[in-house]
Scaffold this motif. Structure first.
Motif, PDB file in Angstrom:
ATOM      1  N   TYR A  56       0.851  -1.173   0.000  1.00 18.91           N
ATOM      2  CA  TYR A  56       0.000   0.000   0.000  1.00 18.91           C
ATOM      3  C   TYR A  56       0.896   1.234   0.000  1.00 18.91           C
ATOM      4  O   TYR A  56       1.853   1.298   0.766  1.00 18.91           O
ATOM      5  N   PRO A  57       0.622   2.193  -0.869  1.00 17.78           N
ATOM      6  CA  PRO A  57       1.529   3.341  -0.959  1.00 17.78           C
ATOM      7  C   PRO A  57       1.524   4.188   0.310  1.00 17.78           C
ATOM      8  O   PRO A  57       0.498   4.294   0.987  1.00 17.78           O
ATOM      9  N   ALA A  69      -9.118   4.747  -6.778  1.00 16.62           N
ATOM     10  CA  ALA A  69      -9.281   3.352  -6.373  1.00 16.62           C
ATOM     11  C   ALA A  69      -8.531   3.090  -5.071  1.00 16.62           C
ATOM     12  O   ALA A  69      -7.465   3.643  -4.834  1.00 16.62           O
ATOM     13  N   LEU A  70      -9.131   2.252  -4.250  1.00 17.11           N
ATOM     14  CA  LEU A  70      -8.500   1.845  -2.996  1.00 17.11           C
ATOM     15  C   LEU A  70      -8.137   0.369  -3.134  1.00 17.11           C
ATOM     16  O   LEU A  70      -9.013  -0.486  -3.178  1.00 17.11           O
ATOM     17  N   ARG A  72      -6.253  -2.562  -1.471  1.00 14.61           N
ATOM     18  CA  ARG A  72      -5.580  -2.982  -0.248  1.00 14.61           C
ATOM     19  C   ARG A  72      -5.088  -4.413  -0.331  1.00 14.61           C
ATOM     20  O   ARG A  72      -4.327  -4.861   0.505  1.00 14.61           O
ATOM     21  N   LYS A  79     -10.992  -6.790  -8.285  1.00 16.07           N
ATOM     22  CA  LYS A  79     -12.244  -6.049  -8.360  1.00 16.07           C
ATOM     23  C   LYS A  79     -12.128  -4.925  -9.390  1.00 16.07           C
ATOM     24  O   LYS A  79     -13.099  -4.604 -10.077  1.00 16.07           O
TER      25      LYS A  79
ATOM     26  N   GLN B   2     -18.233   3.300  -5.020  1.00 19.64           N
ATOM     27  CA  GLN B   2     -17.039   4.106  -5.233  1.00 19.64           C
ATOM     28  C   GLN B   2     -17.340   5.584  -5.052  1.00 19.64           C
ATOM     29  O   GLN B   2     -18.359   6.073  -5.491  1.00 19.64           O
ATOM     30  N   THR B   3     -16.459   6.232  -4.403  1.00 21.43           N
ATOM     31  CA  THR B   3     -16.604   7.670  -4.259  1.00 21.43           C
ATOM     32  C   THR B   3     -15.346   8.316  -4.787  1.00 21.43           C
ATOM     33  O   THR B   3     -14.346   7.656  -5.018  1.00 21.43           O
ATOM     34  N   VAL B   6     -11.346   8.604  -1.409  1.00 23.59           N
ATOM     35  CA  VAL B   6     -11.155   7.292  -0.809  1.00 23.59           C
ATOM     36  C   VAL B   6     -10.170   7.423   0.336  1.00 23.59           C
ATOM     37  O   VAL B   6      -9.145   8.077   0.227  1.00 23.59           O
ATOM     38  N   LYS B   7     -10.546   6.790   1.430  1.00 21.20           N
ATOM     39  CA  LYS B   7      -9.659   6.869   2.590  1.00 21.20           C
ATOM     40  C   LYS B   7      -8.579   5.803   2.508  1.00 21.20           C
ATOM     41  O   LYS B   7      -8.797   4.729   1.967  1.00 21.20           O
ATOM     42  N   PRO B   9      -6.538   2.823   4.156  1.00 12.91           N
ATOM     43  CA  PRO B   9      -7.024   1.874   5.158  1.00 12.91           C
ATOM     44  C   PRO B   9      -6.549   2.289   6.552  1.00 12.91           C
ATOM     45  O   PRO B   9      -5.522   2.953   6.687  1.00 12.91           O
ATOM     46  N   HIS B  12      -2.188  -0.608   7.982  1.00 19.43           N
ATOM     47  CA  HIS B  12      -1.555  -1.536   7.052  1.00 19.43           C
ATOM     48  C   HIS B  12      -0.178  -1.916   7.594  1.00 19.43           C
ATOM     49  O   HIS B  12       0.414  -1.210   8.406  1.00 19.43           O
TER      50      HIS B  12
END
Lengths: 562, 384
Positions: A56-57, A69-70, A72, A79, B2-3, B6-7, B9, B12
């Motif tokens: 993850y960056p 896009a997220l 993880r 997806k 989708q928005t 985006v947060k 996580p 991590h």
């Protein structure tokens, strides 16, 4: 056109000191092949691992078709229709291709039969050649790669990322892979290929993104650039691509292999009636498609396997050279004298009857005992230890650096000991010399490591190789065998290795170099033989041979059952 | 779903570089404290007396200290137990460094006990012409040799099979434990005709009382054993880290192909190392059979051969660290025993405590190898 994938200001750190990606931005468009080009350790794979959900960056954003896009996890990546084919395949050996592809799918994907059908459909569409019911353990590396590619296509990938896909393939397999990639982009998919091979970039890509030391240098259209321009961007400065090749000085046979045959694990012939002579003071190149018996040949000479037939003769150029205690013990020297094989510098015969051990040691130390002739001995069926005890200084840089040549959990100094730890009568280790040698290698070969104690597992491929080659040449070998010593190394590290080999040659060592890059073989070596299905061709003069001739010898098929 | 915004996580993971030693120590200490706290909670739920009177929690934790250190006898017992466990763990270390998973320390030690007791049983207490045929010192030397040989034999059999036929050493050594246990049963039936299957403490073959003024004479035996094991610790440490044999063990453990490449005879190293490993188990057997119990039952080793595996792993095969880890396990064991008596709970309770604390300590390795990154404060929203 809207990019299908967009990276903006991506930054990734490992620990405090390593900045793997520094503010990288780039775009990928539908229906194109983008090559990401860069030396080893420039951050290509790290960047793509963030796109495919492995990392993850730390900062920056990824957009898919304009939406942020997220990502993880690899599942998230799927997806977004992103699939990555890693350098090391992740397949279950005892499963078939279809079972591996079905693995991890949910119930809605249908029965295994349906999966199999769809796999066949995908294969037909893009030109794969695969039997969905074949087990992985029966597959070649290329077939396994095909399964990985189908696996991501099956999951609906629109963006395919391939990490060094050609490293494990033969020339014809590479050609085939590139055709498939072209079929996929024609179908509107986007392909990202990570590589450090310029010719492949030129051949397959539409655009090239060049990276250097974690930074994105530029993205150019492949049709508007040249190899030398890319090289400049990649290494940051003009590099001299010429290898200094000197004429061999007084080349005399050092290792002679006669009629050597060896069986592989399955009972087939790994080596078939091999005849080969390596001379001191020259570099003998061995060309050939990977897996044609190169490894077995070198291992046979090193005493790591047992040939069925044939001879391996080592000639120690000892004529008129002094006897040393390195390769002879006192009783052996007495026997040599008794057999009338030694003389004094003034030409008188050596007679050791009545000479005490102490006097004998003094004579040896003063280099007063000289051989009449070269020593000739057979290495066949000797263990590596026995070869060493015969006084044969044979060095071997194996293909598998961490699994064979080095001990990953030990530091550089611990690894320096591997060859020499037995020295001396004491039951304890001598740490001083290996440490000094390790420090010398770090300095001379510019190895990047925190200390001599840092486990070598943590070093990059190029640094590992410098450590391994450095150790192997530190014993001033009479024979130096190197299998794919520059595989996976960037240009600068590669040239360090070439120069080390050339230096050994000038010192009179018989160097045997197994390589895959024909251009390098032709520039570095003096003579080249080609291996093909366990056979070795007649030696060719590397200065005059044509590349096409080598290519032909590599690929010509031998009739079965000869 | 989708928005445009985006947060990142919430958490991590990233791999750490090597941490400084003190940092690792702090993490492990924190894990230990956390583990003890959870033990307290579990005890609060399980132990009726605590549930009824939570104010006795202080007493609960005091019991740990009490179990090992409250009286002179307990202190001696603590150090003696540590010494025995440490000795078995040291025996495992050379094999483990070679990645030869010797799970047979229990049996190898038991064979050592049996050999010592057998020598004592057949030779001790016999008289010729009114004089003792075998004085204690000669018995002790014979027992010592017998124990070492018995342990070595039990250890080397799986090694020979591994070297010759590449059998799986984990299963083989494990099965040898059962053979040893039943062999002891057989001997007991043979030696004790009454069928009580208890040999009783033999009167011959006592350790000489070297140290006087320690209170009881058995403390002298304990001290002797502690000194002996201390010596073995130093020897094993030096052998593994500074000798050529130790170096070969490390290379074979890392990769057999590397070992072959540099001309190490892998089978020879396997057999030699298991001879040593078995021999050290035999030494632990001698300590138990000759120095402490002077008797043998199928439970003479009492599972310490398996606990030692834990000691070894927790210390990452470092003999010096093993002093700490074996101390920790004995400390927990004795403390929990004490709690069982104080609060009148089942004898299985110690295992619960040890399990919980070890779980936390082993779990803390994760935090040593990985860093957990929490989301930083809200970044300004990005709109496209």
């Amino acid at each position: 056109m809207q990019p299908v994938l967009e990276l903006k200001h991506i930054t990734k750190r490992f620990g405090k000191d390593v900045l793997a990606n520094d503010d990288v931005s780039m775009e990928v468009y539908p229906g194109e092949v983008l090559a990401i080009l860069g030396e080893n350790g420039c951050g290509k794979t790290t960047l793509m691992n963030m796109v495919s959900g492995i990392y993850y960056p730390d900062a920056g954003h990824i957009y898919i078709k304009g939406e942020e896009a997220l990502i993880r996890s690899p599942r998230d990546a799927y997806k977004y229709n992103i699939g990555m084919i890693h350098q090391h395949f992740k397949l279950v050996d005892v499963f078939s291709a279809a079972e591996n592809i079905a693995l991890g799918l949910d119930k809605t994907s249908g029965s295994l039969k349906q999966v199999t059908d769809k796999v066949s459909e995908i294969s037909a569409k893009y030109g794969f050649n695969i039997d969905p019911n074949k087990k992985i353990y029966d597959m070649s590396v290329s077939e396994k790669q095909t399964v990985e590619i189908i696996k991501v296509l099956f999951r609906g990938a629109e963006i395919l990322i391939l990490d060094e896909p050609t490293a494990v393939l033969t020339l014809s397999e590479i050609k085939r892979l590139f055709e498939i990639l072209r079929n996929m982009v024609a179908d509107g998919k986007s392909v990202i290929i990570i590589t450090h091979k310029l010719n492949e970039v030129m051949e397959v890509s539409d655009r090239v993104a060049v990276m250097r030391k974690g930074k994105h240098i530029a993205t150019v259209n492949t049709s508007e650039t040249t190899e030398s321009e890319l090289t400049d961007m990649m290494v940051g400065r003009k590099v001299d691509l010429n290898i200094a090749r000197t004429e061999p000085v007084d080349p005399r046979p050092r290792i002679e292999i006669r009629n050597l045959s060896l069986k592989d694990e399955e009972g087939g012939w790994a080596l078939k009636e091999v005849n080969l002579t390596a001379c001191g003071g020259e570099i003998l190149g061995i060309a050939g498609i990977a897996g044609s018996g190169q490894r077995q040949l070198l291992e046979a000479v090193a005493g790591l396997n047992r040939p069925e037939t044939g001879e391996i003769i080592f000639t120690n150029p000892k004529k008129n050279k002094p006897v040393t205690l390195f390769h002879k013990k006192l009783p052996q020297i007495r026997r040599l004298a008794a057999e009338n094989k030694l003389h004094y510098p003034d030409g008188k015969r050596v007679n050791l009857s009545g000479v005490s051990d102490k006097q004998l040691r003094a004579l040896i130390a003063e280099e007063k005992l000289l051989f009449d002739d070269d020593e000739i001995m057979s290495l066949r069926d000797k263990t590596p230890l026995e070869i060493r005890e015969l006084g044969v200084k044979l060095s071997f840089v194996p293909e598998d650096r961490l699994g064979m040549g080095l001990v990953g959990d030990m530091g550089i100094s611990g690894n320096m000991m591997l060859r020499s730890y037995r020295k001396g009568k004491s039951m304890f280790l001598n740490f001083k010399k290996p440490k000094a040698l390790g420090e010398e290698i770090i300095k001379e070969l510019e190895v990047v490591t925190p200390s001599v104690r840092t486990p070598v597992r943590r070093l990059s491929g190029g640094n590992l190789q410098k450590v391994l080659v450095g150790r192997e040449i530190s014993s001033s070998p009479k024979v130096l065998m190197a299998a794919y010593p520059v595989r996976g190394l960037d240009i600068n590290s590669s040239y360090t290795i070439y120069n080390l080999l050339a230096k050994q040659k000038s010192l009179g060592t018989a160097v045997i170099y197994v390589g895959e890059d024909l251009d390098v073989l032709m520039e570095l070596c003096d003579r080249i033989v080609v291996m093909n299905s366990g056979r070795v061709s007649e030696p060719l003069d590397a200065r005059s041979v044509k590349k096409e001739e080598l290519g032909r010898l590599m690929t010509v098929s031998h009739r079965e059952g000869e | 779903m989708q928005t445009n915004r985006v947060k990142a996580p919430l958490v991590h993971l990233s791999r750490r570089d090597t941490l400084p030693l003190w940092h690792k120590a702090v993490i492990r200490l924190a894990a230990f404290i956390l583990g003890m706290a959870v033990c307290g909670l579990v005890a609060l739920l399980l132990i009726e007396k605590l549930r009824l009177d939570p104010s006795r929690m202080g007493e609960f934790y005091q019991s740990f200290i009490k179990g090992s250190f409250s009286t002179l006898a307990r202190r001696w017992k603590f150090f003696k137990n540590v010494a025995v466990l440490l000795c078995i763990a040291l025996a495992l270390t050379p094999a483990f460094r070679m990645r030869f998973w010797n799970t047979g320390a229990e049996g190898q030690t038991l064979m050592g006990v049996l050999a010592a007791v057998a020598v004592n049983f057949y030779l001790g207490g016999k008289y010729t012409n009114g004089r003792v045929a075998w004085p204690d010192w000669s018995l002790l030397v014979l027992m010592f040799a017998a124990s070492l040989i018995a342990g070595a034999v039990w250890g080397v059999i799986p090694a020979l099979f591994k070297a010759r036929w590449n059998t799986n050493e984990t299963l083989f050594t494990l099965m040898m434990n059962y053979v040893a246990t039943f062999f002891v049963s057989y001997c007991l039936i043979k030696w004790v005709p009454s069928g009580s299957s208890s040999l009783g403490k033999l009167s011959s073959g006592k350790l000489p009382t070297v140290f006087t003024g320690l209170g009881k004479s058995q403390y002298s035996d304990y001290l002797l054993i502690i000194i002996l094991v201390g010596l073995v610790t130093a020897l094993v440490y030096v052998y593994l880290n500074y000798s050529k044999h130790g170096y070969e063990i490390s290379v074979v453990g890392e990769s057999e192909r590397t070992a072959r490449y540099v001309g190490i005879n892998v089978n020879k190293v396997i057999v030699r190392t298991m001879l040593l490993s078995g021999m050290l188990c035999g030494l632990a057997g001698w300590i138990i059979g000759a120095g402490l119990d002077r008797s043998v039952t199928t439970e003479s080793v009492g599972g310490q051969g398996f606990t030692a595996i834990m000691v070894c792993w927790l210390a990452k095969f470092d003999p010096i660290m093993m002093i700490l880890t074996s101390g920790l396990i004995i400390f927990l064991n004795l403390g929990a025993d004490q709690i069982s008596t104080t609060f009148d709970v089942s004898g299985a309770f110690p295992n619960v405590i040890i399990g919980i604390v070890l779980f936390f300590i082993i779990g803390s390795e994760f935090f040593i190898n990985y860093k957990i990154n929490f989301r930083k404060k809200e970044t300004p929203s990005v709109t496209k």
